[in-house]
Scaffold this motif. Sequence first.
Motif, short mmCIF file in Angstrom:
data_model
loop_
_atom_site.label_atom_id
_atom_site.label_comp_id
_atom_site.label_asym_id
_atom_site.label_seq_id
_atom_site.Cartn_x
_atom_site.Cartn_y
_atom_site.Cartn_z
N LEU A 24 -35.29 -32.90 -71.38
CA LEU A 24 -36.44 -33.80 -71.33
C LEU A 24 -37.48 -33.35 -70.32
N GLN A 25 -37.18 -32.33 -69.55
CA GLN A 25 -38.07 -31.88 -68.49
C GLN A 25 -38.64 -30.50 -68.77
N VAL A 26 -39.79 -30.26 -68.16
CA VAL A 26 -40.39 -28.93 -68.14
C VAL A 26 -40.46 -28.49 -66.69
N SER A 27 -40.68 -27.22 -66.47
CA SER A 27 -40.79 -26.72 -65.11
C SER A 27 -42.03 -25.85 -64.99
N VAL A 36 -41.27 -26.67 -59.64
CA VAL A 36 -41.38 -28.12 -59.84
C VAL A 36 -40.84 -28.46 -61.23
N ASN A 37 -39.97 -29.46 -61.31
CA ASN A 37 -39.45 -29.98 -62.57
C ASN A 37 -39.96 -31.40 -62.75
N PHE A 38 -40.36 -31.72 -63.98
CA PHE A 38 -40.83 -33.07 -64.27
C PHE A 38 -40.71 -33.34 -65.76
N GLU A 39 -40.65 -34.62 -66.11
CA GLU A 39 -40.51 -35.01 -67.49
C GLU A 39 -41.82 -34.74 -68.23
N GLY A 40 -41.71 -34.10 -69.39
CA GLY A 40 -42.90 -33.82 -70.18
C GLY A 40 -42.56 -32.98 -71.40
N PRO A 41 -43.47 -32.93 -72.36
CA PRO A 41 -43.23 -32.16 -73.59
C PRO A 41 -43.42 -30.67 -73.38
N ARG A 42 -42.76 -29.89 -74.19
CA ARG A 42 -42.89 -28.42 -74.11
C ARG A 42 -44.30 -27.97 -74.46
N SER A 43 -45.07 -28.83 -75.11
CA SER A 43 -46.45 -28.47 -75.46
C SER A 43 -47.33 -28.26 -74.22
N GLY A 57 -35.92 -31.11 -53.20
CA GLY A 57 -34.57 -30.57 -53.09
C GLY A 57 -34.59 -29.28 -52.28
N GLN A 58 -33.44 -28.69 -52.14
CA GLN A 58 -33.32 -27.47 -51.35
C GLN A 58 -34.04 -26.30 -52.01
N ASN A 59 -33.96 -26.23 -53.36
CA ASN A 59 -34.55 -25.09 -54.06
C ASN A 59 -35.70 -25.44 -54.98
N SER A 60 -35.95 -26.73 -55.21
CA SER A 60 -37.02 -27.11 -56.13
C SER A 60 -37.53 -28.50 -55.79
N LEU A 61 -38.61 -28.86 -56.47
CA LEU A 61 -39.23 -30.17 -56.31
C LEU A 61 -39.13 -30.91 -57.63
N GLU A 62 -39.10 -32.23 -57.59
CA GLU A 62 -39.13 -33.05 -58.80
C GLU A 62 -40.32 -33.98 -58.69
N GLY A 63 -40.91 -34.31 -59.83
CA GLY A 63 -42.06 -35.19 -59.79
C GLY A 63 -42.35 -35.84 -61.11
N VAL A 64 -43.49 -36.52 -61.16
CA VAL A 64 -43.97 -37.17 -62.38
C VAL A 64 -45.42 -36.73 -62.60
N GLN A 65 -45.73 -36.52 -63.88
CA GLN A 65 -47.07 -36.07 -64.22
C GLN A 65 -48.09 -37.17 -63.95
#
Length: 68
Positions: A24-27, A36-43, A57-65
């Motif tokens: 469900l996420q793209v990066s 950065v990883n966040f929920e969004g379409p592959r488009s 996180g230690q190796n990445s960030l998470e967020g919302v568009q």
Amino acid sequence: ESNRAYAGKTVEVLVTGPASRSALQVSGRTRTGKLVNFEGPRSLEGRLVSVKITRAGQNSLEGVQRFD
């Protein structure tokens, strides 16, 4: 530790593809190369989007568009 400075900030992310841990996420990467990883379409792949960082996180960030 440098990732913690991003928490709560909105950053521009170039979406590079699907996230490795969730279908469900793209990066993507920030202008400074942070993952950065966040929920969004592959488009979104290949596009620049605004993302508010919700967790560092230690190796990445998470967020919302952001849409504003």
